[in-house]
Write an enzyme that holds these catalytic residues in place. Structure first.
Site, PDB file in Angstrom:
ATOM      1  CE  LYS A   1     -22.593 -34.779 -21.413  1.00 41.95           C
ATOM      2  NZ  LYS A   1     -22.431 -34.645 -19.980  1.00 41.95           N
TER       3      LYS A   1
ATOM      4  NE  ARG B   1     -24.944 -38.938 -23.499  1.00 38.54           N
ATOM      5  CZ  ARG B   1     -23.900 -39.248 -22.732  1.00 38.54           C
ATOM      6  NH1 ARG B   1     -24.009 -40.185 -21.797  1.00 38.54           N
ATOM      7  NH2 ARG B   1     -22.750 -38.644 -22.871  1.00 38.54           N
TER       8      ARG B   1
ATOM      9  CD  GLU C   1     -26.799 -38.631 -13.304  1.00 40.55           C
ATOM     10  OE1 GLU C   1     -25.747 -38.969 -13.859  1.00 40.55           O
ATOM     11  OE2 GLU C   1     -27.769 -38.184 -13.941  1.00 40.55           O
TER      12      GLU C   1
HETATM   13  N1  PLP Z   1     -24.000 -38.205 -15.533  1.00 40.26           N
HETATM   14  C1  PLP Z   1     -23.893 -36.907 -15.813  1.00 40.26           C
HETATM   15  C2  PLP Z   1     -24.825 -35.972 -15.144  1.00 40.26           C
HETATM   16  C3  PLP Z   1     -22.898 -36.464 -16.706  1.00 40.26           C
HETATM   17  O1  PLP Z   1     -22.768 -35.180 -16.988  1.00 40.26           O
HETATM   18  C4  PLP Z   1     -22.041 -37.412 -17.300  1.00 40.26           C
HETATM   19  C5  PLP Z   1     -21.028 -36.982 -18.259  1.00 40.26           C
HETATM   20  O2  PLP Z   1     -21.177 -37.062 -19.420  1.00 40.26           O
HETATM   21  C6  PLP Z   1     -22.194 -38.752 -16.975  1.00 40.26           C
HETATM   22  C7  PLP Z   1     -23.182 -39.113 -16.087  1.00 40.26           C
HETATM   23  C8  PLP Z   1     -21.322 -39.784 -17.579  1.00 40.26           C
HETATM   24  O3  PLP Z   1     -21.692 -40.054 -18.896  1.00 40.26           O
HETATM   25  P1  PLP Z   1     -20.631 -40.580 -19.945  1.00 40.26           P
HETATM   26  O4  PLP Z   1     -20.053 -41.820 -19.369  1.00 40.26           O
HETATM   27  O5  PLP Z   1     -21.430 -40.859 -21.157  1.00 40.26           O
HETATM   28  O6  PLP Z   1     -19.623 -39.519 -20.107  1.00 40.26           O
HETATM   29  C1  COI Z   2     -18.358 -35.662 -19.245  1.00 42.77           C
HETATM   30  O1  COI Z   2     -17.948 -36.530 -18.491  1.00 42.77           O
HETATM   31  O2  COI Z   2     -18.080 -35.636 -20.436  1.00 42.77           O
HETATM   32  C2  COI Z   2     -19.223 -34.599 -18.789  1.00 42.77           C
HETATM   33  O3  COI Z   2     -19.845 -33.972 -19.589  1.00 42.77           O
HETATM   34  C3  COI Z   2     -19.315 -34.306 -17.368  1.00 42.77           C
HETATM   35  C4  COI Z   2     -19.007 -32.901 -17.065  1.00 42.77           C
HETATM   36  C5  COI Z   2     -19.232 -32.760 -15.595  1.00 42.77           C
HETATM   37  C6  COI Z   2     -17.625 -32.491 -17.442  1.00 42.77           C
END
Ligand code: PLP
Ligand code: COI
Length: 341
Positions: A184, A82, A220
């Site tokens: 991200k 990612r 989301e």
């Molecule tokens: N959506 C957003 C906007 C996020 O910042 C995050 C955090 O990383 C997620 C979703 C969840 O992603 P992950 O499960 O890969 O941490």
């Molecule tokens: C995560 O879950 O790792 C994120 O980056 C989300 C952030 C809002 C802390």
């Protein structure tokens, strides 16, 4: 290894400086060897690309102490992949995926004393990130970059731990249809700050963003994907090109199907359907699965049948299975767990 004297059980989701961080610099088209350093500060020019035009992206992952005393991370290959996609979309150089994983492993291992003990309720959050570090004043990509990884021990992302949240439908948009919602990028979070503070001022825990084009579909929150459970126990998650492809959400769909035998659907979810769901949760590395009890749409309340006192039963099973896999209590699918120590 003697652990630091930290009150693990009462940690929130905050920054605690740890001993070592990984740093590497990109210059003249190549990354240097990189390595661990002790200095937690970053010194860059006042005109750096990150400071002027927000050229930065990051990842979020966790290290866990397992039941049998190992230190592990969860699917770091997907974070590496990612991050590569984020870098490409932001005209930043890619830090090779194998080196990304190696940098994470080195940083976690060097901060072993900060990895919360098994059963403490805390974890070590790992933050890889990259930014444009040399001077740019015309709007263009930097030519020099820094990639870093730091760690910080954390507790629950939301203050109440697993107490259901109240969220609101947000009037601000998070991501444009062909924008940067799927990567991200730091800029996605900068532009969500007003909306989250506004939500807090109005007494809500988080924002539910709708799709910017039609405002009819669930996207989301500012930091997690949605997961819904239907009254006949199907797990449904929104599909959209402008949400972050959550590693937690993708893993939970496998857990639901392969471990719990549930039907899963990844599809567009219209806001009009939300009133018919039995359970709702926010899923992400930081959020794990945080249950939602109430969704407020301009004064109209949708109260999830699972209520405001505890997680819904299916959300709880998903939570227990996922965290069981991460903490080594339940056998993981092949390749999901990277043992560090
Ligand atoms: N959506 C957003 C906007 C996020 O910042 C995050 C955090 O990383 C997620 C979703 C969840 O992603 P992950 O499960 O890969 O941490
Ligand atoms: C995560 O879950 O790792 C994120 O980056 C989300 C952030 C809002 C802390």
């Amino acid at each position: 290894m003697e652990k630091k004297n930290i009150d693990w059980a009462n940690l929130g989701f905050g920054y605690v400086q740890t001993d070592k961080r990984f740093v590497t610099n990109y210059k003249d088209g190549a990354w240097d060897e990189g390595g661990l350093i002790s200095d937690a500060t970053v010194t860059i020019t006042e005109c750096a690309g990150v400071l002027q035009y927000a050229q930065t992206c990051f990842e979020g992952m966790k290290a866990y102490t397992t039941e049998d005393g190992h230190i592990v991370t969860f699917r770091p290959d997907l974070n590496a992949e990612r991050m590569e996609n984020s870098c490409k979309r932001l005209e930043m150089p890619v830090y090779p995926q194998d080196k990304f994983i190696d940098a994470v492993v080195q940083t976690v291992a060097a901060n072993e004393a900060y990895v919360p003990p098994y059963g403490s309720g805390a974890t070590l959050y790992v933050r890889p990130y990259m930014f444009g570090s040399d001077a740019v004043i015309g709007v263009k990509p930097s030519s020099e970059y820094q990639f870093r990884v730091f760690t910080t021990p954390v507790g629950p992302y939301f203050k109440g731990g697993v107490k259901p949240l109240t969220i609101r439908v947000c009037d601000y948009d998070r991501a444009a249809p062909h924008g940067t919602g799927h990567i991200k990028a730091g800029l996605n979070y900068a532009m969500s700050l007003y909306a989250i503070m506004d939500a807090h001022r109005q007494g809500y825990d988080e924002n539910m963003y709708l799709d910017a084009a039609t405002r009819t579909k669930v996207e989301e929150t500012g930091g997690a994907n949605f997961l819904f459970v239907t009254k006949d126990n199907k797990v449904v998650t929104p599909k959209s090109n402008s949400i972050l492809p959550s590693i937690t959400r993708r893993s939970l769909l496998v857990v639901a199907k392969e471990y719990l035998g549930l039907e899963v659907e990844e599809r567009e979810v219209f806001f009009d359907e939300v009133k018919d769901f039995a359970e709702c949760g926010l899923c992400g590395t930081a959020a794990v699965i945080s249950p939602v009890g109430k969704i407020v749409d301009h004064g109209k309340e949708i109260c999830l049948p699972s209520g405001m006192s505890e997680m819904g039963p299916t959300t709880k099973k998903l939570y227990d299975t996922l965290t069981g896999i991460q903490m080594g209590r339940i056998e993981a699918p092949k390749g999901w767990i990277k043992v560090i120590k």
